[in-house]
Design an enzyme around this catalytic site. Structure first.
Site, short mmCIF file in Angstrom:
data_model
loop_
_atom_site.label_atom_id
_atom_site.label_comp_id
_atom_site.label_asym_id
_atom_site.label_seq_id
_atom_site.Cartn_x
_atom_site.Cartn_y
_atom_site.Cartn_z
N GLU A 164 21.95 56.09 48.91
CA GLU A 164 20.65 55.61 48.43
C GLU A 164 19.93 54.89 49.57
O GLU A 164 20.48 53.98 50.18
CB GLU A 164 20.81 54.63 47.27
N CYS A 165 18.71 55.29 49.85
CA CYS A 165 17.83 54.62 50.80
C CYS A 165 18.54 54.45 52.15
O CYS A 165 18.69 55.42 52.90
CB CYS A 165 17.36 53.28 50.23
N GLY A 166 19.01 53.25 52.51
CA GLY A 166 19.71 53.08 53.78
C GLY A 166 20.91 53.98 53.91
O GLY A 166 21.21 54.50 55.00
N THR B 227 18.88 60.12 48.90
CA THR B 227 17.48 59.97 48.53
C THR B 227 17.06 58.53 48.76
O THR B 227 17.88 57.62 48.74
CB THR B 227 17.26 60.35 47.05
#
Length: 439
Positions: free
Chosen positions: A330-332, A431
């Site tokens: 997720e993200c990072g 994502t």
């Protein structure tokens, strides 16, 4: 929930009014008095619940009226209240700030107060105003007459005369003033681009929390604050649905670069019987080969890109894991799964290369807001077609999306058409979307 539990929502009318300092000061001061204090944060915020936990000695979680169905919000509120004398929920941004949605589902802190029947303690920054503060408070009462405004804590008062002018004007409209905190730059929590520096990284955190508590205890009538609390209501959790565990044994990255995992998800996975094993990429640790799935949360990999690129045990172990088992970022975590991450200085560091995406923190653009998402294939978040609610908050940009298939489709809270989001290749997916709850 304990029968004795009572609750309050601590809110403000805008960000940077001092509500986090006041909330943490109240939490620590009341805990020092022997009360069992439970914390909660309204809306999508990873950082504040960890500060709540440090201030109270109990885990805190998020209550989000937009992303969480009402039954889930009720369930989580009941769980965080369990065994506590007092629930202090901290608002997000301004009290009424949210997004378009049906009544009670706008993401505003006021939704949480109304749903749970929590009286509101308004932290009001009165710098630059005096009696006009009363007009603002009167506007709050008129705007939401069904919301119980328990009282006001004045913040950043300049003098005793200033305090008296504001206090008398607010009391004249029938609203309690619980205290007045003087203007001071002596107490501040360090910040960075995604908000406060994480609790685990904040130097001398206990001493800082004690100074906040001393400040609040000196200038706020704690007895009047606690007497305004009321038992939460609306705790019917029938039909509450959490995100199922992505596996029986979950290897989760956790350190200064990977700290953004919602407490309610972790608690829900454990309650469902999942076994959690943390590992630190910054310490060059690999995910356990005994895990069924690996989860790379968001955080600050852009601040540690060189160390991550040099962590060969972590990267090689992650690549081996992905040959036979699912990995999700997720993200990072998504950025680290890609082939390259460019830091703020413009230096590109090789990442895991399990996804084809390349990201950059040198080319920054703020992406912030609630998101809906639907998965396109089976993975750690569920079967194909799983619908989720969550959010994005990042400054990093995608400089090359690569050739991978998208993770899913995402839209926003304003009705924009859904667009492809994230990447997936084999058992690996990622994502910028942070999941909060299934629809």
């Amino acid at each position: 929930m304990s029968r004795a539990t009572r609750g309050l929502l601590v809110a403000a009318l805008r960000s940077s009014s001092g509500k986090t300092t006041v909330t943490l000061g109240l939490m620590r001061a009341l805990a020092r008095r022997g009360l069992v204090v439970a914390g909660a944060k309204c809306g999508p915020d990873y950082i504040d619940p960890a500060f709540h936990a440090a201030a109270t000695g109990r885990s805190s979680l998020n209550l989000d009226s937009w992303a969480m169905p009402p039954a889930l919000l009720a369930r989580l509120a009941g769980e965080t209240c369990g065994g506590a004398d007092l629930l202090l929920a901290e608002g997000l941004m301004g009290l009424f700030d949210g997004v378009p949605g049906e009544p009670g589902r706008t993401g505003a802190s006021a939704d949480v107060a109304a749903t749970l029947g929590l009286p509101v303690v308004l932290v009001h920054d009165v710098s630059g105003q005096s009696q006009s503060a009363a007009a603002i408070v009167a506007g709050v009462k008129a705007y939401a007459p069904d919301l119980e405004l328990a009282g006001v804590i004045l913040n950043r008062v300049g003098s005793e005369r200033h305090t008296r002018l504001v206090r008398d004007a607010i009391r004249a409209i029938g609203v309690e003033v619980f205290g007045a905190i003087p203007r001071s730059g002596a107490i501040a929590v360090p910040e960075r681009h995604l908000g406060l520096v994480q609790a685990a990284e904040t130097e001398a955190l206990d001493a800082l929390l004690d100074r906040m508590a001393d400040l609040v205890e000196t200038h706020v009538d704690l007895d009047r604050v606690t007497s305004a609390a009321r038992p939460p209501r609306g705790m019917d959790a029938t039909g509450a649905k959490l995100l199922p565990p992505p596996g029986q044994r979950i290897a989760i990255a956790r350190d200064a670069a990977f700290g953004f995992l919602y407490p309610h998800l972790l608690a829900g996975w454990r309650a469902a019987g999942a076994e959690i094993e943390f590992f630190s990429p910054l310490a060059d640790e690999a995910p356990s080969p005994h895990g069924d799935v690996c989860w790379l949360p968001g955080g600050y990999p852009e601040l540690h890109a060189g160390r991550i690129a040099a962590a060969s045990t972590f990267l090689d172990g992650l690549r081996r894991f992905a040959t036979t088992k699912p990995v999700h970022g997720e993200c990072g975590g998504y950025m680290v799964l890609g082939r390259g991450l460019t830091d703020a200085a413009g230096v590109t560091h090789a990442m895991a290369g399990l996804l084809d995406v390349a990201t950059s923190f040198a080319e920054r653009k703020m992406n912030l807001g609630y998101r809906t998402a639907e998965t396109l294939s089976e993975g750690p978040l569920g079967p194909a077609g799983t619908r989720l609610r969550g959010h994005e908050f990042h400054y990093a940009t995608i400089v090359d999306p690569g050739t991978d298939a998208p993770f899913g489709f995402a839209g926003d809270a304003y009705g924009a058409p859904q667009v492809p989001t994230g990447s997936r290749r084999g058992r690996v997916s990622g994502t910028f979307f942070h999941v909060i709850a299934p629809v």
